[in-house]
Each structure stands twice: as C-alpha cells, then as structure tokens.
Scaffold this motif. Structure first.
Motif, PDB file in Angstrom:
ATOM      1  N   ALA A 277       7.709  22.538  -4.752  1.00 32.46           N
ATOM      2  CA  ALA A 277       5.967  22.595  -3.400  1.00 32.46           C
ATOM      3  C   ALA A 277       4.875  22.865  -3.546  1.00 32.46           C
ATOM      4  CB  ALA A 277       6.672  22.350  -2.145  1.00 32.46           C
ATOM      5  N   LEU A 278       5.095  24.280  -4.599  1.00 33.43           N
ATOM      6  CA  LEU A 278       3.924  25.019  -4.336  1.00 33.43           C
ATOM      7  C   LEU A 278       2.586  24.723  -5.247  1.00 33.43           C
ATOM      8  CD1 LEU A 278       5.501  28.482  -4.157  1.00 33.43           C
ATOM      9  CD2 LEU A 278       3.824  27.577  -2.572  1.00 33.43           C
ATOM     10  N   ALA A 279       3.365  23.566  -5.903  1.00 36.57           N
ATOM     11  CA  ALA A 279       2.306  23.159  -7.351  1.00 36.57           C
ATOM     12  C   ALA A 279       1.837  22.102  -6.519  1.00 36.57           C
ATOM     13  CB  ALA A 279       3.059  22.852  -8.529  1.00 36.57           C
ATOM     14  N   ASP A 280       2.632  20.881  -5.861  1.00 36.26           N
ATOM     15  CA  ASP A 280       1.244  19.830  -5.305  1.00 36.26           C
ATOM     16  C   ASP A 280       0.465  20.484  -4.318  1.00 36.26           C
ATOM     17  OD1 ASP A 280       1.635  17.233  -4.264  1.00 36.26           O
ATOM     18  OD2 ASP A 280       3.561  17.142  -3.504  1.00 36.26           O
ATOM     19  N   PRO A 281      -0.937  19.599  -4.953  1.00 38.60           N
ATOM     20  CA  PRO A 281      -2.409  19.339  -4.147  1.00 38.60           C
ATOM     21  C   PRO A 281      -2.401  18.944  -3.154  1.00 38.60           C
ATOM     22  CG  PRO A 281      -2.645  18.596  -5.933  1.00 38.60           C
ATOM     23  CD  PRO A 281      -0.766  19.000  -6.224  1.00 38.60           C
ATOM     24  N   ALA A 282      -0.892  17.911  -2.381  1.00 44.57           N
ATOM     25  CA  ALA A 282      -1.473  17.104  -1.806  1.00 44.57           C
ATOM     26  C   ALA A 282      -0.197  18.596  -0.311  1.00 44.57           C
ATOM     27  CB  ALA A 282      -0.015  16.207  -1.383  1.00 44.57           C
ATOM     28  N   LEU A 283       0.018  19.338  -0.972  1.00 47.96           N
ATOM     29  CA  LEU A 283       0.437  20.539   0.008  1.00 47.96           C
ATOM     30  C   LEU A 283      -0.020  21.663   0.622  1.00 47.96           C
ATOM     31  CD1 LEU A 283       4.858  19.839  -0.784  1.00 47.96           C
ATOM     32  CD2 LEU A 283       3.271  18.946   1.000  1.00 47.96           C
ATOM     33  N   ASN A 285      -2.265  22.564   2.424  1.00 47.60           N
ATOM     34  CA  ASN A 285      -2.194  22.783   3.639  1.00 47.60           C
ATOM     35  C   ASN A 285      -1.425  23.590   4.278  1.00 47.60           C
ATOM     36  OD1 ASN A 285      -1.200  20.469   3.817  1.00 47.60           O
ATOM     37  ND2 ASN A 285      -0.830  19.980   5.852  1.00 47.60           N
ATOM     38  N   LEU A 286      -0.325  23.896   3.687  1.00 50.01           N
ATOM     39  CA  LEU A 286       1.176  24.662   3.686  1.00 50.01           C
ATOM     40  C   LEU A 286       0.545  26.026   3.811  1.00 50.01           C
ATOM     41  CD1 LEU A 286       4.374  21.890   3.800  1.00 50.01           C
ATOM     42  CD2 LEU A 286       2.635  22.857   5.882  1.00 50.01           C
ATOM     43  N   ARG A 326      -8.141  25.485  -6.795  1.00 51.87           N
ATOM     44  CA  ARG A 326      -9.263  25.440  -5.937  1.00 51.87           C
ATOM     45  C   ARG A 326      -9.133  25.134  -4.266  1.00 51.87           C
ATOM     46  NH1 ARG A 326      -7.102  19.789  -9.673  1.00 51.87           N
ATOM     47  NH2 ARG A 326      -5.348  20.921  -8.924  1.00 51.87           N
ATOM     48  N   PRO A 327     -10.438  24.818  -3.358  1.00 48.45           N
ATOM     49  CA  PRO A 327     -10.620  24.881  -2.563  1.00 48.45           C
ATOM     50  C   PRO A 327      -9.847  23.667  -1.638  1.00 48.45           C
ATOM     51  CG  PRO A 327     -12.350  24.609  -3.276  1.00 48.45           C
ATOM     52  CD  PRO A 327     -11.394  24.710  -4.365  1.00 48.45           C
ATOM     53  N   LEU A 328      -9.723  23.993  -0.237  1.00 55.55           N
ATOM     54  CA  LEU A 328      -8.977  22.217  -0.115  1.00 55.55           C
ATOM     55  C   LEU A 328     -10.817  21.686   0.407  1.00 55.55           C
ATOM     56  CD1 LEU A 328      -6.774  22.930   3.395  1.00 55.55           C
ATOM     57  CD2 LEU A 328      -5.889  22.261   1.401  1.00 55.55           C
ATOM     58  N   HIS A 329     -10.437  20.061   0.901  1.00 56.41           N
ATOM     59  CA  HIS A 329     -11.397  19.420   0.888  1.00 56.41           C
ATOM     60  C   HIS A 329     -12.163  19.687   2.261  1.00 56.41           C
ATOM     61  CE1 HIS A 329     -13.972  16.162   0.415  1.00 56.41           C
ATOM     62  NE2 HIS A 329     -13.675  15.569   2.265  1.00 56.41           N
ATOM     63  N   GLY A 330     -13.614  20.339   1.456  1.00 57.46           N
ATOM     64  CA  GLY A 330     -14.016  20.459   3.261  1.00 57.46           C
ATOM     65  C   GLY A 330     -14.222  22.305   3.130  1.00 57.46           C
ATOM     66  N   GLN A 331     -13.870  22.835   2.454  1.00 60.03           N
ATOM     67  CA  GLN A 331     -13.363  24.235   2.910  1.00 60.03           C
ATOM     68  C   GLN A 331     -13.927  25.027   2.017  1.00 60.03           C
ATOM     69  OE1 GLN A 331      -9.434  25.612   2.659  1.00 60.03           O
ATOM     70  NE2 GLN A 331      -9.875  27.385   1.540  1.00 60.03           N
TER      71      GLN A 331
END
Length: 342
Positions: A277-283, A285-286, A326-331
């Motif tokens: 989960a820590l390596a999942d880009p989709a997560l 934001n957690l 990599r930063p979050l989109h928009g961050q």
C-alpha cells in the motif's frame, strides 16, 4: 514437471477448430467436440501435471463436448473432472442429472460414465473460461455412492472449502509454468486434499477423511480466515480458535511445522499489505499511520519498529523510494534551496 500450452491464434481461422479438437482430446479423456461455427472458433489451454493430478485451464468459444458410452469403453483414465467456471455459462449432463453453471460455480463429472457438456460463452460474446482438476478415483477416499450424488450438480464456490479451493486452483494455474518437479508434486497433493475436503463438505462426510487431511484442511481454512481479517486489530490466536471452534493449543500445534508462529504470520502478512500500500501511487493521499491502521496496526510506533526490523528501512523512506518523491497532483514541490555565491 509436465506443462504445455496450446493456442489457436497462430493458425488460419479455417484450421483452428479441428486442431483444437485434436489437441484437447490428447490432454483429457477422449470426447467428441463440435461447434456450430467452426470458422469463428478460438481457444487456448494449458495442461499441468501435478504429481498424481492434472490441472487444465481452458478458454474457448461456444462448443459441445460429448463422451458417449463407446468412448468410455475405449479409454477411461478413471478420473473425476472437478471444474470451476471462471467466465461464461455451461450446461453439464451425466446420468440423470443436469445443471446450469455460472461463473463461481464448481461442477464434477466422472470419466467412467457418459456425459455431455455445452459451453454457451458469456453475455459479452467472449470466451468461456474454466479450470479443471483431474482427480484419480483411487485418491479420493470417499464413498462412491455418496460421490455419485455430486455428479453434474452445481456447487457454489463462494464460501467454505469451495472458496478456499477456488482461490488455490486459480493461484496454481497462474504460477504453473514456473514449477519444478518437487513443487508440482507437493501442490498436486495439496490440490487433492483440498478437493477431497470440498467434496466431503458437500456430502457431509468430513469424518471419513484421514486425520492428517483434516488437519491440513483446517490449516487452509485458518489461512483464509487470517487473510480475510488482517484489518481487524483483534485478530489473534484466540480469535482464530474461537472462529474455528478449536482450542488455542491446537492452533499453535497446527502451526508447529511452519517457519513462523501464529502471531508472526499475522504480523508478516499485515506488514506485506502495508508495504504494498505504501508503494501504491493511488494511496499517496493516505498517511503512513492511516495505512498502518487500515491493516490492523493501532500503535504507530510499534508499526514503525516492526516495519524497520522486517525490511531494514522506515515506512516513510520505503514510500519515498517507491514513489520517487513525486508530489501529489496539484501539490507544490518544495522550493529549491538558494545558494549563496558570495
């Protein structure tokens, strides 16, 4: 280990069905296969020898398969064909029984009696897909008169031993090309035990199984229970014992032959889920703490220590390395450090 694959895609359309029919008849009990549209037929299959058992995976266009009495007399491998439907619908008939199967259903027939099957494809017009475990009669220690009750009968795989067996067969089918002979032998033995346990559950004859087989089946059920409940902070040896109506002592005894204790098994599987989960880009934001809690770790400090002990790096550093900072989109990214030239 014996393993081979066949695929009609490499052949001209007009040759595909005849080639498929001949190839499949070499891998299973002789049958008569027909298609209403041979020119549009497509199929692929894989045959894996697992010690005394064989596992076949198939995907194919609509077809009819018949095994009349004369073919039974000509050649009989004396096997039960335990089939899991993954995609499409299929109608199976043997003796006086007939059933309609959908994805997630098991059905079984025997090579020693005539049978008929009709695969109708799926609602999207795609191929039917099935996994077949070929079980030698002599290795299924259940009363033949009771097993006969299961022939050409729908057996759902959504719970109990059916679910465990279905998950196991899918996994074996996916990994089969890489098995060496000892691994194939071991997995074949396990496949037979799980299948026997599933059939015994269907006819209520679990008590007829050898004690060792019952222990293996219980351990398989416990493994599934652990995987299903990793997110529950209350998952421990006591919860496992209560769920399966056995003593805590027996749970520990079942795990005695494994490299990890019950508690270590739970912790290891939770850590593996967290690492993924820590390596999942989709997560992204957690937070690390939220991911740890999602998989049953209530104490953030304890989680950090356990993660670092297991993988040699903190959860945060593992995440940063996996996601490449990599930063979050928009961050916004961190501002560049100013350099004093003076």
């Amino acid at each position: 280990m014996g393993y081979r694959e066949i695929d009609t895609d490499a052949l001209p359309p007009q040759d595909r069905f005849d080639w498929w029919r001949e190839a499949v008849e070499q891998g299973v009990a002789p049958t008569r296969i027909s298609s209403e549209d041979p020119g549009a037929f497509g199929g692929r299959a894989a045959f894996a020898t697992l010690g005394p058992a064989q596992l076949t995976t198939m995907a194919f266009s609509p077809l009819t398969s018949d095994r009349p009495a004369q073919l039974v007399r000509r050649s009989d491998p004396e096997t039960f064909e335990l089939t899991l439907i993954l995609e499409g619908t299929m109608r199976v008939t043997q003796e006086r029984s007939e059933t309609l199967l959908h994805p997630g259903d098991f059905a079984m027939w025997t090579s020693s009696r005539p049978y008929s099957g009709h695969a109708m494809g799926n609602s999207r017009g795609g191929l039917s897909h099935a996994v077949i475990l070929h079980l030698p009669h002599r290795l299924v220690p259940l009363p033949r008169t009771r097993i006969a009750e299961l022939l050409a009968r729908r057996m759902p795989a959504h719970s109990g031993m059916g679910r465990i067996l279905a998950q196991y067969l899918r996994s074996v089918a996916e990994e089969a090309p890489g098995f060496d002979e000892p691994t194939a032998q071991r997995l074949g033995t396990t496949s037979i035990e799980l299948a026997t346990g599933f059939l015994a559950e269907q006819i209520g004859t679990q008590e007829r199984l050898p004690a060792e087989t019952r222990h293996h089946l219980l351990l398989a059920a416990i493994d599934t229970f652990i995987n299903d409940n990793l997110a529950d902070p209350g998952l421990d040896v006591g919860a496992i014992a209560a769920r399966h109506h056995i003593s805590v002592r027996l749970v520990h005894h079942l795990f005695r032959g494994r490299p990890e204790t019950v508690s270590a098994t739970i912790r290891h599987r939770r850590l593996e889920r967290c690492r993924t989960a820590l390596a999942d880009p989709a997560l992204r934001n957690l937070t690390v703490r939220a991911i740890a809690a999602r998989w049953g770790f209530c104490d953030a400090a304890a989680f950090n220590r356990a993660f670092r002990t297991a993988y040699g790096v903190t959860p945060g550093k593992h995440r940063s390395a996996a996601l490449g900072y990599r930063p979050l989109h928009g961050q916004p990214t961190a501002p560049a450090r100013q350099v004093n030239d003076g």
